[in-house]
Design a protein around this motif. Structure first.
Motif, short mmCIF file in Angstrom:
data_model
loop_
_atom_site.label_atom_id
_atom_site.label_comp_id
_atom_site.label_asym_id
_atom_site.label_seq_id
_atom_site.Cartn_x
_atom_site.Cartn_y
_atom_site.Cartn_z
N ILE A 117 40.32 -26.37 -26.50
CA ILE A 117 39.03 -26.49 -27.18
C ILE A 117 39.08 -27.50 -28.33
O ILE A 117 38.15 -28.28 -28.51
CB ILE A 117 38.57 -25.11 -27.72
CG1 ILE A 117 38.35 -24.14 -26.56
CG2 ILE A 117 37.31 -25.24 -28.56
CD1 ILE A 117 38.17 -22.69 -27.00
N TYR A 118 40.13 -27.45 -29.13
CA TYR A 118 40.22 -28.24 -30.35
C TYR A 118 41.40 -29.21 -30.26
O TYR A 118 42.29 -29.04 -29.45
CB TYR A 118 40.43 -27.34 -31.57
CG TYR A 118 39.38 -26.27 -31.72
CD1 TYR A 118 38.06 -26.61 -32.00
CD2 TYR A 118 39.70 -24.93 -31.59
CE1 TYR A 118 37.09 -25.63 -32.15
CE2 TYR A 118 38.73 -23.95 -31.74
CZ TYR A 118 37.43 -24.30 -32.01
OH TYR A 118 36.47 -23.34 -32.15
N GLY A 119 41.45 -30.16 -31.17
CA GLY A 119 42.63 -31.02 -31.29
C GLY A 119 43.80 -30.20 -31.83
O GLY A 119 43.61 -29.10 -32.36
N ASP A 120 45.00 -30.73 -31.71
CA ASP A 120 46.20 -29.98 -32.08
C ASP A 120 46.17 -29.46 -33.51
O ASP A 120 46.54 -28.31 -33.76
CB ASP A 120 47.45 -30.84 -31.88
CG ASP A 120 47.76 -31.06 -30.40
OD1 ASP A 120 47.22 -30.33 -29.56
OD2 ASP A 120 48.55 -31.97 -30.10
N LYS A 121 45.74 -30.26 -34.46
CA LYS A 121 45.77 -29.84 -35.86
C LYS A 121 44.86 -28.64 -36.08
O LYS A 121 45.29 -27.62 -36.63
CB LYS A 121 45.38 -31.00 -36.78
CG LYS A 121 45.46 -30.69 -38.26
CD LYS A 121 45.20 -31.92 -39.10
CE LYS A 121 45.23 -31.74 -40.58
NZ LYS A 121 45.38 -30.48 -41.18
N LEU A 122 43.59 -28.74 -35.67
CA LEU A 122 42.67 -27.62 -35.85
C LEU A 122 43.10 -26.41 -35.02
O LEU A 122 43.01 -25.27 -35.47
CB LEU A 122 41.24 -28.02 -35.51
CG LEU A 122 40.18 -26.91 -35.64
CD1 LEU A 122 40.18 -26.31 -37.04
CD2 LEU A 122 38.82 -27.45 -35.27
N ALA A 123 43.61 -26.66 -33.84
CA ALA A 123 44.05 -25.56 -32.97
C ALA A 123 45.12 -24.71 -33.66
O ALA A 123 45.08 -23.48 -33.60
CB ALA A 123 44.58 -26.10 -31.65
N ASP A 124 46.05 -25.37 -34.34
CA ASP A 124 47.13 -24.63 -35.00
C ASP A 124 46.71 -24.02 -36.33
O ASP A 124 47.36 -23.10 -36.82
CB ASP A 124 48.36 -25.52 -35.16
CG ASP A 124 49.04 -25.81 -33.83
OD1 ASP A 124 48.87 -25.00 -32.89
OD2 ASP A 124 49.73 -26.83 -33.73
N GLU A 125 45.61 -24.51 -36.93
CA GLU A 125 45.12 -23.94 -38.19
C GLU A 125 44.09 -22.85 -37.95
O GLU A 125 43.87 -22.00 -38.83
CB GLU A 125 44.49 -25.05 -39.04
CG GLU A 125 45.48 -26.07 -39.54
CD GLU A 125 44.80 -27.23 -40.28
OE1 GLU A 125 43.55 -27.29 -40.31
OE2 GLU A 125 45.54 -28.07 -40.81
N TRP A 126 43.44 -22.84 -36.80
CA TRP A 126 42.29 -21.99 -36.52
C TRP A 126 42.52 -20.52 -36.84
O TRP A 126 41.66 -19.86 -37.43
CB TRP A 126 41.86 -22.16 -35.06
CG TRP A 126 40.59 -21.47 -34.69
CD1 TRP A 126 39.32 -21.94 -34.84
CD2 TRP A 126 40.47 -20.17 -34.10
NE1 TRP A 126 38.42 -21.02 -34.38
CE2 TRP A 126 39.09 -19.93 -33.92
CE3 TRP A 126 41.39 -19.19 -33.71
CZ2 TRP A 126 38.61 -18.75 -33.37
CZ3 TRP A 126 40.91 -18.02 -33.15
CH2 TRP A 126 39.55 -17.80 -32.99
#
Length: 147
Positions: A97-106
């Motif tokens: 769904i999201y790019g790697d950075k946002l995916a890992d912060e979500w």
């Protein structure tokens, strides 16, 4: 008026795999080591504190946690494999769904979705346990599917 064909699903080359029987010790032995390795990689990428990681696993002691981390070759019970499966599914859905950075912060970001009521998804999963993880997984699978 009669129809000359029967209604049914269209033919496909896709053959679904059988369900994994987690009550089978052999299946759990096959999955446990890679499940734990995946779990420890995931909590590292999500920057989850060890205390919270232990809780995500169903509440294990410090000593067991660090032993599992050092030596992930062990047999997990059904509950722990299921928990890890939900978390890995969440991780995968986030990265789709999201790019790697946002995916890992979500998981650590406050969320306005009614399910979370302003809490972070991590707080929701910690308080909701296995059912909380399942709910987050279903939410992300629905988002991934465009719902």
């Amino acid at each position: 008026m009669s129809t000359a064909f029967a209604l049914g699903y269209p033919s496909t080359k896709f053959e679904p795999t059988g369900l994994v029987d987690l009550s089978s010790k052999t299946e759990r032995e096959r999955l446990s080591g890679s499940a734990l390795k995946g779990f420890f990689n995931l909590v590292s990428k999500w920057n989850i504190k060890d205390e919270d990681a232990r809780e995500l696993l169903g509440g294990i002691s410090n000593s067991a946690f660090y032993e599992w981390k050092k030596n992930p070759s062990r047999l997990l019970d059904v509950d722990r494999i299921t928990r890890i499966s939900f978390l890995i599914g969440i991780y995968k859905a986030l990265h789709i769904i999201y790019g790697d950075k946002l995916a890992d912060e979500w998981v650590s970001l406050a969320n306005k979705n009614a399910i979370f009521a302003g809490r972070t998804p991590l707080q929701y999963m910690l308080s909701g346990g296995l059912i909380g993880m399942q709910t987050v997984r279903k939410l992300l699978d629905a988002r991934r599917g465009g719902v």
